[in-house]
Design a protein around this motif. Structure first.
Motif, PDB file in Angstrom:
ATOM      1  N   THR A 130       0.855  -1.185   0.000  1.00 48.45           N
ATOM      2  CA  THR A 130       0.000   0.000   0.000  1.00 48.45           C
ATOM      3  C   THR A 130       0.886   1.227   0.000  1.00 48.45           C
ATOM      4  O   THR A 130       1.813   1.337   0.808  1.00 48.45           O
ATOM      5  N   LEU A 131       0.596   2.137  -0.914  1.00 46.48           N
ATOM      6  CA  LEU A 131       1.301   3.408  -0.999  1.00 46.48           C
ATOM      7  C   LEU A 131       0.300   4.513  -0.689  1.00 46.48           C
ATOM      8  O   LEU A 131      -0.815   4.501  -1.226  1.00 46.48           O
ATOM      9  N   VAL A 132       0.686   5.455   0.149  1.00 49.68           N
ATOM     10  CA  VAL A 132      -0.198   6.557   0.532  1.00 49.68           C
ATOM     11  C   VAL A 132       0.438   7.861   0.051  1.00 49.68           C
ATOM     12  O   VAL A 132       1.600   8.134   0.346  1.00 49.68           O
ATOM     13  N   PHE A 133      -0.348   8.657  -0.678  1.00 51.49           N
ATOM     14  CA  PHE A 133       0.117   9.918  -1.238  1.00 51.49           C
ATOM     15  C   PHE A 133      -0.533  11.082  -0.501  1.00 51.49           C
ATOM     16  O   PHE A 133      -1.455  10.898   0.289  1.00 51.49           O
ATOM     17  N   ASN A 134      -0.076  12.294  -0.776  1.00 50.88           N
ATOM     18  CA  ASN A 134      -0.564  13.491  -0.090  1.00 50.88           C
ATOM     19  C   ASN A 134      -1.886  14.009  -0.629  1.00 50.88           C
ATOM     20  O   ASN A 134      -2.438  14.957  -0.079  1.00 50.88           O
ATOM     21  N   GLU A 135      -2.392  13.435  -1.701  1.00 55.12           N
ATOM     22  CA  GLU A 135      -3.646  13.894  -2.304  1.00 55.12           C
ATOM     23  C   GLU A 135      -4.307  12.721  -3.022  1.00 55.12           C
ATOM     24  O   GLU A 135      -3.652  11.731  -3.340  1.00 55.12           O
ATOM     25  N   PRO A 136      -5.609  12.815  -3.276  1.00 59.13           N
ATOM     26  CA  PRO A 136      -6.271  11.755  -4.037  1.00 59.13           C
ATOM     27  C   PRO A 136      -5.632  11.607  -5.417  1.00 59.13           C
ATOM     28  O   PRO A 136      -5.202  12.578  -6.029  1.00 59.13           O
ATOM     29  N   LEU A 137      -5.593  10.379  -5.886  1.00 62.82           N
ATOM     30  CA  LEU A 137      -4.968  10.072  -7.171  1.00 62.82           C
ATOM     31  C   LEU A 137      -6.006   9.941  -8.272  1.00 62.82           C
ATOM     32  O   LEU A 137      -7.154   9.586  -8.024  1.00 62.82           O
ATOM     33  N   ASP A 138      -5.584  10.221  -9.485  1.00 58.41           N
ATOM     34  CA  ASP A 138      -6.403   9.968 -10.666  1.00 58.41           C
ATOM     35  C   ASP A 138      -6.371   8.463 -10.913  1.00 58.41           C
ATOM     36  O   ASP A 138      -5.308   7.853 -10.925  1.00 58.41           O
ATOM     37  N   ARG A 139      -7.528   7.863 -11.107  1.00 60.46           N
ATOM     38  CA  ARG A 139      -7.583   6.408 -11.287  1.00 60.46           C
ATOM     39  C   ARG A 139      -7.000   5.949 -12.623  1.00 60.46           C
ATOM     40  O   ARG A 139      -6.576   4.826 -12.757  1.00 60.46           O
ATOM     41  N   GLY A 140      -6.970   6.826 -13.606  1.00 57.35           N
ATOM     42  CA  GLY A 140      -6.477   6.450 -14.917  1.00 57.35           C
ATOM     43  C   GLY A 140      -4.963   6.382 -14.969  1.00 57.35           C
ATOM     44  O   GLY A 140      -4.270   7.122 -14.276  1.00 57.35           O
ATOM     45  N   PHE A 141      -4.457   5.488 -15.752  1.00 56.31           N
ATOM     46  CA  PHE A 141      -3.028   5.371 -16.036  1.00 56.31           C
ATOM     47  C   PHE A 141      -2.172   5.043 -14.819  1.00 56.31           C
ATOM     48  O   PHE A 141      -0.995   5.368 -14.779  1.00 56.31           O
TER      49      PHE A 141
END
Length: 175
Positions: free
Chosen positions: A53-64
């Motif tokens: 699991t990777l957690v980023f600072n903002e929601p991610l775009d599901r595409g690509f």
């Protein structure tokens, strides 16, 4: 009589000032940033995790979105299913891991601002498992690079085209 009317000179000066201001501007740093991972970066594990699991600072775009877990040989694949994006989290199940060594979680996500961000998170499996790697995937698409092309040349070019159009329109309108 001057070569150009004062209104054209003023417009050229305004566009020049705008161009110089934008030329020095840096693009906004609104890209996604990896905040944490499970397993943690450079962690040493005696047993294999069931997922990454990777957690980023903002929601991610599901595409690509891409996620791969490479084994110690650098080529064998160990993810057990497609990556899943949930808000700011990217995760994927893992197959039972094989030989002891450094495994690398490679990712490529698209930030909310549309820019691709990629990186990797290594972790070490200290005790060999009994798993076998997935069959190699055949990649048919070409790799996409993050060129980070600034937007100011496009704005300046559009302003210059508009200015040239206004100049030509004025010249044609005069008898």
């Amino acid at each position: 009589m001057p070569l150009f009317p004062s209104s054209v000179r003023n417009a050229v000066m305004a566009v020049s000032v705008l161009f110089m201001a934008l030329a020095g501007a840096q693009p906004a740093m609104a890209h996604s940033v990896l905040v944490s991972s499970d397993p943690a970066k450079d962690a040493s594990l005696a047993s294999a995790p069931a997922a990454v699991t990777l957690v980023f600072n903002e929601p991610l775009d599901r595409g690509f979105t891409e996620l791969a877990v490479l084994g110690p040989d650098g080529t064998s694949r160990w993810e057990g299913g497609p990556p899943v994006v949930t808000g700011e989290k990217l995760s994927a199940p893992l197959r039972a891991l094989g030989s002891a060594g450094v495994y690398t979680v490679k990712y490529r996500v698209v930030s909310a601002d549309g820019h691709p961000v990629s990186g990797s998170v290594p972790f070490t499996l200290t005790t060999a498992g009994l798993g076998t790697a997935a069959a190699p995937k055949v990649r048919t698409e070409t790799a996409v690079a993050d060129d980070n092309v600034p937007v100011w040349p496009w704005i300046a070019g559009a302003a210059l085209v508009a200015l040239a159009g206004a100049f030509v329109a004025r010249r044609i309108a005069k008898p």
